[in-house]
Design an enzyme around this catalytic site. Structure first.
Site, PDB file in Angstrom:
ATOM      1  N   HIS A  60     -39.325  -3.430  47.910  1.00 16.62           N
ATOM      2  CA  HIS A  60     -40.059  -2.424  48.676  1.00 16.62           C
ATOM      3  C   HIS A  60     -41.559  -2.698  48.557  1.00 16.62           C
ATOM      4  O   HIS A  60     -42.075  -2.931  47.460  1.00 16.62           O
ATOM      5  CB  HIS A  60     -39.753  -1.014  48.163  1.00 16.62           C
ATOM      6  CG  HIS A  60     -38.312  -0.618  48.305  1.00 16.62           C
ATOM      7  ND1 HIS A  60     -37.676  -0.510  49.520  1.00 16.62           N
ATOM      8  CD2 HIS A  60     -37.376  -0.316  47.365  1.00 16.62           C
ATOM      9  CE1 HIS A  60     -36.418  -0.142  49.336  1.00 16.62           C
ATOM     10  NE2 HIS A  60     -36.212  -0.030  48.025  1.00 16.62           N
ATOM     11  N   GLU A 100     -63.555   3.364  19.108  1.00 19.80           N
ATOM     12  CA  GLU A 100     -64.586   2.305  19.129  1.00 19.80           C
ATOM     13  C   GLU A 100     -65.482   2.398  20.364  1.00 19.80           C
ATOM     14  O   GLU A 100     -65.828   1.403  20.994  1.00 19.80           O
ATOM     15  CB  GLU A 100     -63.944   0.919  19.020  1.00 19.80           C
ATOM     16  CG  GLU A 100     -63.534   0.605  17.600  1.00 19.80           C
ATOM     17  CD  GLU A 100     -63.398  -0.884  17.356  1.00 19.80           C
ATOM     18  OE1 GLU A 100     -64.345  -1.626  17.698  1.00 19.80           O
ATOM     19  OE2 GLU A 100     -62.369  -1.291  16.823  1.00 19.80           O
TER      20      GLU A 100
END
Length: 378
Positions: free
Chosen positions: A277, A362
């Site tokens: 698809h 971080e």
């Protein structure tokens, strides 16, 4: 410009891939479900040369280049991002020593990690000082040949299992970032207490705790750099570590893509595999394209660091783009699986939960954009 890996790099990549496939992957679901710390897996990583990869050869380490580290860490994160985060924590904690310590300190504080299995933690974040590091409240006061630390840190990876802590504290809060100093706390001295293990949404294999310092005495010999140099050391550390953090996103995204490719070939709707698809094909194409784009950003920033060049801009490009990319790719993988993607029996919902954390730790994706803008304004 050369995009080819050397023979030794291919061997490293394959070794890390084998470790991730045979050691990490089989145990990932268990540690995600139980949130049990994977000490045996991390010890096995140490035995295989996949821990402390940044420690230079002069101190008994492998002294891997940034690019080489990225090759290994992508594979480890493909296996389990939580375990990979716990493995990277040693390098993050030792980087301030590598970039800011004296020769004597490097010999004394780095070499033991290459001689026996040890864990370390990087202690920067506080309840009121995450993105706003200059608002740090943990204090350090000089007392003869020691400093006395008081305060608390939060979201500390491996904090409940570490043998050594790299701690940032302020000596004068009025000086903001200019008052911050870096220290190494060895072992579990009197006054250092560990809080409860945080029950996280994702990356549950990594240990995350709060730490409290109450009159913890640290020898002057364990101060890294001069007083007030902590901010510079922390920022240089993060510039070096961001490509590694970013590549964990690539490992997550690659795993999500591979699972999606496999599932879309098996699952059928309207009489054919769903990968036939066009709607699914476009999703898979975008997943692959963006994963590769993030990988290249990571490798560019790592290469610049290996050349001894400043890479603040490129490291932030990589961290921001890769983290956001992994979240989108993992979410799309859940969509490809449909209702099954939302069930823990299938692998992709874990990847979605794991990816979210990389947009936060971080340096959040928003902070990375601030760094990028400031670099552009220069």
């Amino acid at each position: 410009m050369d995009f080819q890996l050397t023979e030794s790099q291919r061997a490293l990549q394959e070794m890390a891939r084998k470790f991730a496939r045979e050691v990490i992957r089989p145990k990932a679901a268990h540690h995600d479900e139980t949130s049990q710390f994977p000490r045996e897996v991390i010890m096995s990583a140490w035995e295989n040369g996949l821990l402390n990869m940044a420690i230079p050869e002069a101190y008994g380490g492998l002294g891997m280049s940034h690019v080489d580290q990225l090759l290994a860490y992508e594979e480890l994160a493909w296996g389990c991002a939580g375990m990979a985060t716990s493995i990277t924590a040693n390098d993050l904690a030792n980087l301030p020593i590598i970039v800011g310590a004296s020769e004597e300190q490097k010999q004394r504080l780095l070499k033991p990690f290459t001689e026996k299995f040890k864990l370390a933690s990087f202690c920067l974040t506080e309840p009121e000082a995450g993105s706003d590091v200059a608002n740090m409240s943990t204090t350090a006061v000089r007392d003869g040949d020691h400093y006395v630390l008081n305060g608390s840190k939060c979201f500390i990876t491996n904090g409940g299992h570490a043998d050594q802590y790299t701690v940032f504290a302020t000596m004068d809060k009025s000086k903001k970032h200019k008052g911050i100093t870096c220290f190494v706390v060895e072992g579990r001295p009197k006054g250092l207490s560990v809080g409860k293990h945080e029950n996280k949404m994702g990356q549950r294999a990594s240990d995350t705790v709060a730490l409290t310092f109450e009159d913890v005495r640290v020898p002057v010999a364990n101060r890294i750099g001069e007083e007030g140099e902590g901010w510079r050391i922390a920022m240089e550390t993060l510039d070096n570590s961001r490509p590694i953090t970013a590549i964990l996103s690539v490992g997550i995204a690659r795993a999500a893509l591979e699972h999606s490719l496999e599932y879309s070939a098996q699952r059928k709707t309207f009489g054919k595999p769903i990968r036939e698809h066009q709607g699914i094909q476009f999703m898979l194409a975008d997943m692959a394209m963006n994963t590769q784009a993030a990988r290249l950003l990571c490798h560019q920033s790592a290469w610049l660091l290996d050349q001894g060049q400043r890479a603040s801009l490129q490291s932030s490009y990589a961290k921001c783009f890769a983290a956001d990319m992994a979240m989108k790719v993992a979410t799309d993988a859940v969509q490809v699986y449909g209702g099954y993607g939302y069930i823990k029996e299938y692998p992709v919902e874990k990847l979605m939960r794991d990816a979210k954390l990389i947009q936060i730790y971080e340096g959040t994706s928003q902070v990375q954009r601030l760094v990028i803008a400031r670099e552009l304004f220069k």
